[in-house]
Motif scaffolding. Structure first.
Motif, mmCIF file in Angstrom:
data_model
loop_
_atom_site.group_PDB
_atom_site.id
_atom_site.type_symbol
_atom_site.label_atom_id
_atom_site.label_comp_id
_atom_site.label_asym_id
_atom_site.label_seq_id
_atom_site.Cartn_x
_atom_site.Cartn_y
_atom_site.Cartn_z
ATOM 1 N N UNK A 129 -41.965 10.031 15.347
ATOM 2 C CA UNK A 129 -42.663 10.574 14.413
ATOM 3 C C UNK A 129 -44.039 11.022 15.022
ATOM 4 N N UNK A 130 -44.017 10.975 16.239
ATOM 5 C CA UNK A 130 -45.414 11.457 16.868
ATOM 6 C C UNK A 130 -45.495 12.989 16.800
ATOM 7 N N UNK A 131 -46.671 13.406 16.800
ATOM 8 C CA UNK A 131 -47.022 14.903 16.420
ATOM 9 C C UNK A 131 -48.461 15.395 16.918
ATOM 10 N N UNK A 132 -48.150 16.509 17.334
ATOM 11 C CA UNK A 132 -49.595 17.174 17.683
ATOM 12 C C UNK A 132 -49.931 18.102 16.730
ATOM 13 N N UNK A 133 -49.209 18.142 15.458
ATOM 14 C CA UNK A 133 -49.517 19.006 14.695
ATOM 15 C C UNK A 133 -49.957 18.457 13.162
ATOM 16 N N UNK A 134 -50.650 17.530 13.225
ATOM 17 C CA UNK A 134 -50.820 16.670 11.924
ATOM 18 C C UNK A 134 -51.617 17.560 11.037
ATOM 19 N N UNK A 135 -52.208 18.572 11.252
ATOM 20 C CA UNK A 135 -52.770 19.409 10.187
ATOM 21 C C UNK A 135 -51.666 20.073 9.690
ATOM 22 N N UNK A 136 -50.845 20.664 10.195
ATOM 23 C CA UNK A 136 -49.638 21.560 9.663
ATOM 24 C C UNK A 136 -48.503 20.607 8.950
ATOM 25 N N UNK A 137 -48.607 19.407 9.066
ATOM 26 C CA UNK A 137 -47.875 18.469 8.368
ATOM 27 C C UNK A 137 -48.596 18.036 7.138
ATOM 28 N N UNK A 138 -49.896 17.971 7.305
ATOM 29 C CA UNK A 138 -50.910 17.745 6.056
ATOM 30 C C UNK A 138 -50.686 18.936 4.993
ATOM 31 N N UNK A 139 -50.750 20.055 5.635
ATOM 32 C CA UNK A 139 -50.777 21.227 4.609
ATOM 33 C C UNK A 139 -49.419 21.096 4.108
ATOM 34 N N UNK A 140 -48.163 21.166 4.670
ATOM 35 C CA UNK A 140 -46.906 21.184 3.987
ATOM 36 C C UNK A 140 -46.925 20.152 2.994
ATOM 37 N N UNK A 141 -47.261 18.842 3.300
ATOM 38 C CA UNK A 141 -47.327 17.833 2.417
ATOM 39 C C UNK A 141 -48.130 18.248 1.122
ATOM 40 N N UNK A 142 -49.196 18.549 1.265
ATOM 41 C CA UNK A 142 -50.409 18.993 0.095
ATOM 42 C C UNK A 142 -49.467 20.129 -0.715
ATOM 43 N N UNK A 143 -48.726 21.243 -0.093
ATOM 44 C CA UNK A 143 -48.211 22.419 -0.830
ATOM 45 C C UNK A 143 -46.868 21.628 -1.700
ATOM 46 N N UNK A 144 -46.349 20.675 -1.002
ATOM 47 C CA UNK A 144 -45.066 19.963 -1.368
ATOM 48 C C UNK A 144 -45.668 19.087 -2.963
ATOM 49 N N UNK A 145 -46.908 18.628 -2.715
ATOM 50 C CA UNK A 145 -47.315 17.840 -3.782
ATOM 51 C C UNK A 145 -47.565 18.788 -5.048
ATOM 52 N N UNK A 146 -48.378 19.776 -4.688
ATOM 53 C CA UNK A 146 -48.561 20.808 -5.891
ATOM 54 C C UNK A 146 -47.208 21.192 -6.378
ATOM 55 N N UNK A 147 -46.316 21.478 -5.525
ATOM 56 C CA UNK A 147 -44.863 22.107 -5.991
ATOM 57 C C UNK A 147 -44.293 20.869 -7.064
ATOM 58 N N UNK A 148 -44.271 19.834 -6.778
ATOM 59 C CA UNK A 148 -43.750 18.600 -7.671
ATOM 60 C C UNK A 148 -44.579 18.399 -8.754
ATOM 61 N N UNK A 149 -45.715 18.515 -8.742
ATOM 62 C CA UNK A 149 -46.677 18.248 -9.829
ATOM 63 C C UNK A 149 -46.189 19.441 -10.814
ATOM 64 N N UNK A 150 -46.512 20.731 -10.579
ATOM 65 C CA UNK A 150 -46.186 21.721 -11.473
ATOM 66 C C UNK A 150 -44.810 21.918 -11.834
ATOM 67 N N UNK A 151 -43.561 21.404 -10.951
ATOM 68 C CA UNK A 151 -42.249 21.319 -11.407
ATOM 69 C C UNK A 151 -42.066 20.376 -12.336
ATOM 70 N N UNK A 152 -42.261 19.170 -12.263
ATOM 71 C CA UNK A 152 -42.489 17.963 -13.363
ATOM 72 C C UNK A 152 -43.160 18.352 -14.542
ATOM 73 N N UNK A 153 -44.094 18.841 -14.767
ATOM 74 C CA UNK A 153 -44.785 19.218 -15.676
ATOM 75 C C UNK A 153 -44.080 20.341 -16.413
ATOM 76 N N UNK A 154 -43.478 21.309 -15.768
ATOM 77 C CA UNK A 154 -42.727 22.371 -16.450
ATOM 78 C C UNK A 154 -41.528 21.778 -17.215
#
Length: 300
Positions: A72-97
């Motif tokens: 799981x080691x990575x030098x791209x923690x910021x990119x993983x964080x961005x992708x994770x936050x995008x997924x959170x936003x997607x799931x929040x909107x999807x569940x509410x819809x």
């Protein structure tokens, strides 16, 4: 231990690939139906936190077999964080819809995600989009407007449809990040980091909502976690057994499953405008797949 190269099982078994794709889509459709039930019983932060935690538990044996933390080691923690936050936003909107719209309508609108991915690939990945793909993109958005339009004009569908479109956009952005990360990051690492970030985001949300889980919901959440992993595994297997152009069109069977589940469990049936709009969106997706396949054949 060595593994045979992927080319030994790629594009050799189209019927098996189709079967795996339909099975994967069916499992993910069941998960979506369970999600619609879950959002009527749980707050969305509780659902996100609990499902992500269970997915991480299911991934743990895979992590241990792959070498533990070193996998799981990575030098791209910021990119993983961005992708994770995008997924959170997607799931929040999807569940509410899902609270506001019939299941099949949400799924039909979610088919806009590949259209958004095409748009995002230009500024984010510097990919070239030709006239044919722009035409398919325009046709797809015409389809989305047909799905959303009639009732949105009356103010009946606006919020739910808007949330479904927001979910599709953030999902597309998240998947575009997958392509950005894939040269250096493994599938396992992306799955673990995404679910870890989603789980942490859900845990933060618990400070703002009551921490209550209705009786009988833990098995439902566990089933959702299992289904999402099994569904993804089936679709990955399908793509190893047959070309993308053969199996990808069967992803659109999700709309039929969603319509069936919505009718059986909630007495919902999409209006004619949803089916006509879905026809445009699906047609645009199929044309894009055909066009890409033709270009590869000519190039090859």
């Amino acid at each position: 231990m060595t593994h045979p190269p992927a080319t030994t099982v790629r594009a050799d078994h189209p019927l098996q690939g189709i079967a795996w794709m339909v099975a994967g889509v069916f499992l993910l459709s069941v998960m979506d139906a369970l999600s619609k039930h879950a959002v009527s019983q749980l707050s969305i932060p509780v659902l996100i936190a609990a499902r992500s935690a269970m997915v991480l538990c299911l991934l743990l044996p895979w992590v241990l077999r792959s070498g533990g933390w070193s996998a799981l080691r990575t030098r791209r923690a910021g990119a993983h964080l961005l992708r994770g936050l995008l997924a959170v936003c997607s799931m929040l909107a999807f569940f509410e819809s899902l609270r506001l719209l019939p299941l099949a309508t949400v799924i039909a609108i979610s088919f806009a995600a590949p259209l958004f991915m095409t748009l995002l690939s230009v500024p984010l990945l510097q990919e070239r989009v030709g006239a044919h793909r722009w035409g398919a993109l325009l046709a797809g958005f015409v389809g989305v407007s047909l799905i959303v339009g009639p009732q949105a004009m009356d103010g009946e569908l606006g919020l739910g449809a808007g949330l479904a479109l927001v979910a599709a956009f953030f999902y597309a952005a998240s998947m575009t990040c997958v392509r950005w990360l894939s040269p250096t990051e493994s599938d396992l690492a992306m799955l673990v980091w995404q679910n870890l970030i989603m789980g942490l985001a859900g845990a933060v949300g618990l400070f703002f909502v009551p921490l209550q889980v209705a009786e009988g919901m833990w098995p439902v959440i566990a089933c959702m976690a299992v289904l999402v992993l099994l569904g993804q595994r089936c679709t990955f297997r399908a793509l190893r057994l047959a070309p993308v152009g053969v199996v990808a069109p069967f992803h659109y069977s999700e709309l039929l499953f969603a319509a069936l589940f919505g009718w059986v469990f909630w007495q919902e049936w999409p209006g004619h405008h949803v089916w006509w709009g879905a026809l445009f969106v699906v047609g645009a997706g199929l044309y894009t797949l055909w066009r890409e396949r033709s270009r590869k054949l000519v190039g090859g």
